[in-house]
Design a protein around this motif. Structure first.
Motif, PDB file in Angstrom:
ATOM      1  N   LEU A   1       2.209   1.746  -3.489  1.00  0.00           N
ATOM      2  CA  LEU A   1       1.164   2.240  -4.393  1.00  0.00           C
ATOM      3  C   LEU A   1       0.888   3.716  -4.164  1.00  0.00           C
ATOM      4  O   LEU A   1       0.813   4.513  -5.109  1.00  0.00           O
ATOM      5  N   VAL A   2       0.759   4.088  -2.880  1.00  0.00           N
ATOM      6  CA  VAL A   2       0.463   5.490  -2.581  1.00  0.00           C
ATOM      7  C   VAL A   2       1.603   6.388  -3.025  1.00  0.00           C
ATOM      8  O   VAL A   2       1.393   7.479  -3.564  1.00  0.00           O
TER       9      VAL A   2
ATOM     10  N   ALA B   1       0.839  -1.207   0.000  1.00  0.00           N
ATOM     11  CA  ALA B   1       0.000   0.000   0.000  1.00  0.00           C
ATOM     12  C   ALA B   1       0.865   1.244   0.000  1.00  0.00           C
ATOM     13  O   ALA B   1       0.567   2.215  -0.703  1.00  0.00           O
TER      14      ALA B   1
ATOM     15  N   ILE C   1       2.028  14.324  -7.679  1.00  0.00           N
ATOM     16  CA  ILE C   1       1.219  15.417  -7.171  1.00  0.00           C
ATOM     17  C   ILE C   1       2.078  16.413  -6.416  1.00  0.00           C
ATOM     18  O   ILE C   1       1.800  17.613  -6.399  1.00  0.00           O
ATOM     19  N   HIS C   2       3.159  15.916  -5.788  1.00  0.00           N
ATOM     20  CA  HIS C   2       3.982  16.802  -4.986  1.00  0.00           C
ATOM     21  C   HIS C   2       4.969  17.617  -5.813  1.00  0.00           C
ATOM     22  O   HIS C   2       5.771  18.356  -5.257  1.00  0.00           O
ATOM     23  N   SER C   3       4.929  17.458  -7.115  1.00  0.00           N
ATOM     24  CA  SER C   3       5.817  18.282  -7.927  1.00  0.00           C
ATOM     25  C   SER C   3       5.142  19.632  -8.182  1.00  0.00           C
ATOM     26  O   SER C   3       3.969  19.819  -7.932  1.00  0.00           O
TER      27      SER C   3
ATOM     28  N   VAL D   1       2.086  20.589 -11.391  1.00  0.00           N
ATOM     29  CA  VAL D   1       0.638  20.421 -11.428  1.00  0.00           C
ATOM     30  C   VAL D   1      -0.023  21.784 -11.556  1.00  0.00           C
ATOM     31  O   VAL D   1       0.259  22.704 -10.799  1.00  0.00           O
TER      32      VAL D   1
ATOM     33  N   ALA E   1       1.156   9.338  -5.507  1.00  0.00           N
ATOM     34  CA  ALA E   1       1.187  10.653  -4.874  1.00  0.00           C
ATOM     35  C   ALA E   1       2.431  11.440  -5.230  1.00  0.00           C
ATOM     36  O   ALA E   1       2.443  12.657  -5.072  1.00  0.00           O
TER      37      ALA E   1
END
Lengths: 100, 187
Positions: B103-104, B100, B111-113, B116, B108
């Motif tokens: 996968l996260v 898990a 997204i932290h770059s 976006v 994720a």
């Protein structure tokens, strides 16, 4: 102050709870519950990202995930009822038919 | 301040309730805690300003899906404890947690770059429901229609799968029990 990371950590924790449930349970109904837990975890992550990037796309995808979960439950419960009528049990170990 | 308190309260309660869902031996306890956890998750949505999503979560998940589960529960023996043989539980916890996490991280990390950008930004002074409606019925109209068709297909499938031999009771009718026993013996 609560940031995006907090929400993502909570989402990851809930997702791992769901994944552990999928790996651990032997009852088909409980497997469905664990799947719901995982879908909800992803929804939290989508809503949090949508909030912190000020973007509506995350919420849109959360809506579609909810729609998919609803149809999955409708079909899955039908299959479960048919299985229960045929075998009288929902245990995966009793349902296995391929001997290998 | 209130947001912080609400966040920690909701997350602790949600994680606890979902742990009960995953670990409980009784189907009724699992289902009840799952419903309660979903109500608290809609609380998360309300904190995050996604009002319409929270309402949909309450109506669809807590209202429709849990009602479906409880109707399906009437077909199964819900009072009996589930007996499962769990082999090597520690390994399952380790592997489940690790996979898990991976996968996260995979999903994720992008997204932290900083790359976006908001594709459909929210508007100031416009309610969340209005904003969602405009985007849903302009940019996401085709997926919306496809989802509607999918729900129709799922409804027909559910009726056909569950509706066969609906007049026979599974638990009270002795002949149905005999049929099951005969099938079990034949295996």
């Amino acid at each position: 102050m609560i940031g995006l990371t907090h929400y993502l950590v909570v989402s990851a924790l809930i997702f791992s709870i769901g994944l552990i449930g999928v790996l651990r349970r032997r009852n088909l109904l409980m497997l469905f519950f664990a799947t719901e837990v995982m879908l909800n975890a992803v929804n939290i992550a989508f809503a949090a990202i949508s909030h912190f990037y000020n973007d509506l796309t995350g919420q849109m995808f959360a809506f579609f995930i909810i729609a998919i979960a609803a149809s999955e439950v409708a079909v899955g419960l039908g299959i479960l009822i048919v299985l229960y009528k045929r075998y009288g049990s929902l245990d995966l170990d009793e349902l296995e038919s391929m001997k290998g | 301040m209130y947001e912080t308190i609400a966040f920690y309260l909701f997350s602790a309660l949600t994680i606890g309730l979902f742990l009960i869902t995953v670990m409980s031996k009784n189907v009724l306890y699992a289902m009840t805690s799952l419903a309660a956890g979903m109500v608290l998750i809609s609380g998360f949505f309300f904190i995050l300003g996604a009002d319409f999503l929270g309402v949909v979560q309450l109506i669809v998940y807590v209202g429709a899906i849990m009602a479906l589960y409880s109707f399906a529960m009437m077909f199964f023996d819900a009072t009996r404890d589930i007996k499962e043989k769990n082999t090597n539980s520690g390994l399952v916890f380790l592997l489940g947690g690790l996979s898990a996490l991976v996968l996260v991280m995979i999903f994720a990390a992008p997204i932290h770059s900083d790359a976006v950008q908001a594709l459909y930004p929210m508007h100031e002074g416009v309610g969340n429901a209005q904003d969602v409606g405009i985007v849903l019925f302009t940019k996401y109209l085709v997926p919306f229609e496809v989802a509607a068709v999918m729900l129709l297909v799922a409804m027909i499938a559910g009726i056909i799968l569950a509706g066969k031999k609906m007049d026979q009771s599974l638990t009270e009718d002795a002949s149905a029990d005999d049929e099951i026993l005969i099938q079990k013996d034949a295996k």
